[in-house]
Design an enzyme around this catalytic site. Sequence first.
Site, PDB file in Angstrom:
ATOM      1  N   TYR A 137      18.094  62.149-106.837  1.00 30.66           N
ATOM      2  CA  TYR A 137      17.977  60.718-107.142  1.00 30.66           C
ATOM      3  C   TYR A 137      17.006  60.113-106.134  1.00 30.66           C
ATOM      4  O   TYR A 137      17.321  59.972-104.954  1.00 30.66           O
ATOM      5  CB  TYR A 137      19.361  60.065-107.046  1.00 30.66           C
ATOM      6  N   LYS A 165      15.746  61.917-110.814  1.00 24.20           N
ATOM      7  CA  LYS A 165      15.947  60.589-111.374  1.00 24.20           C
ATOM      8  C   LYS A 165      14.942  59.688-110.678  1.00 24.20           C
ATOM      9  O   LYS A 165      15.091  59.340-109.508  1.00 24.20           O
ATOM     10  CB  LYS A 165      17.382  60.099-111.147  1.00 24.20           C
ATOM     11  N   VAL A 207      18.029  58.115-117.426  1.00 22.15           N
ATOM     12  CA  VAL A 207      19.361  57.860-116.883  1.00 22.15           C
ATOM     13  C   VAL A 207      19.591  56.366-117.041  1.00 22.15           C
ATOM     14  O   VAL A 207      18.997  55.553-116.332  1.00 22.15           O
ATOM     15  CB  VAL A 207      19.483  58.288-115.419  1.00 22.15           C
TER      16      VAL A 207
END
Length: 307
Positions: A137, A165, A207
């Site tokens: 992330y 992400k 996402v």
Amino acid sequence: MAQVNWQGVFPALLTPFTADDHIDYDMFDKNLQAQVDAGVNGIILGGSLGEASSLQNDEKYALVRHAVAFLAGKIPVIMNIAEQTTTAAVACAKAAEEAGAAGLMLLPPMRYKADDNETVAYFLAVANSTHLPIMIYNNPVDYKIMVTLDMFEQLAKAPNIQAVKESTRDTTNIIRMTNRFGDRFSILCGVDTLALECLVIGAHGWVAGLVDAFPRETVAIYRLAKAGRIAEALAIYRWFMPLLELDIDPKLVQYIKMAAAATGIGTTHVRAPRLLPQGAEKEYAEKVIATGLANRPVLPDYLKLPS
């Protein structure tokens, strides 16, 4: 090594609570079924929208076990890890694997602003502790640590670090990643208000946050974009944008729970210290949600498009 196809829409699921502050598994199942029916490609548990910082570890793993049993292999269950120490993150990775998670989303160390070498060492330590595939992330806006291309060069040595992400808010970073690494990493947009742009320039997935309230519209945008039907995707995206902006507000959890309650697949209960918005904040969110519902678009038969 477990396998995850890091493409498509991955909801960052809310954690619904009852009025007396327990996890509301009935509402969780209702929302999860709506996600499956809409055609999502996986789910992420214990993220920011899931109120991870307010959940006990045993609650996180119970949610994973529950979701894995409910889904029965239909789509993968990904668990988020956001910890302060390498030891705790490694323990979480092992516990998530034991609970049946198919993969992990991994944040940099919390609280301490690790430098580049420390961050890479943290990520690699977790990767080396588990067979699960991992999505990094990358969100320097909220978490103050940028995972640079040079850092990804080092992370590429771990075969189970497979995706990112992308939440830098710089869409050019998708091009930079692709130019540098080709298809080594799957790239999933992590900012709702940039999703269509990211998909058009090469992101493999999304996402998503407002998917918790509007799963069909979210998946429709993704599939239309990937099918090259950009004008149709853009029309839905324009309608969606005021709602998507709820996802980039400090009260995103409360606002998205309000939206999910309005569409019948959530409740507004949050866990303290969060409180429900009042006054101007409440009026703002209610107006955005009501306007969106009043003008909700008729969707094409997007489920016939490739996922």
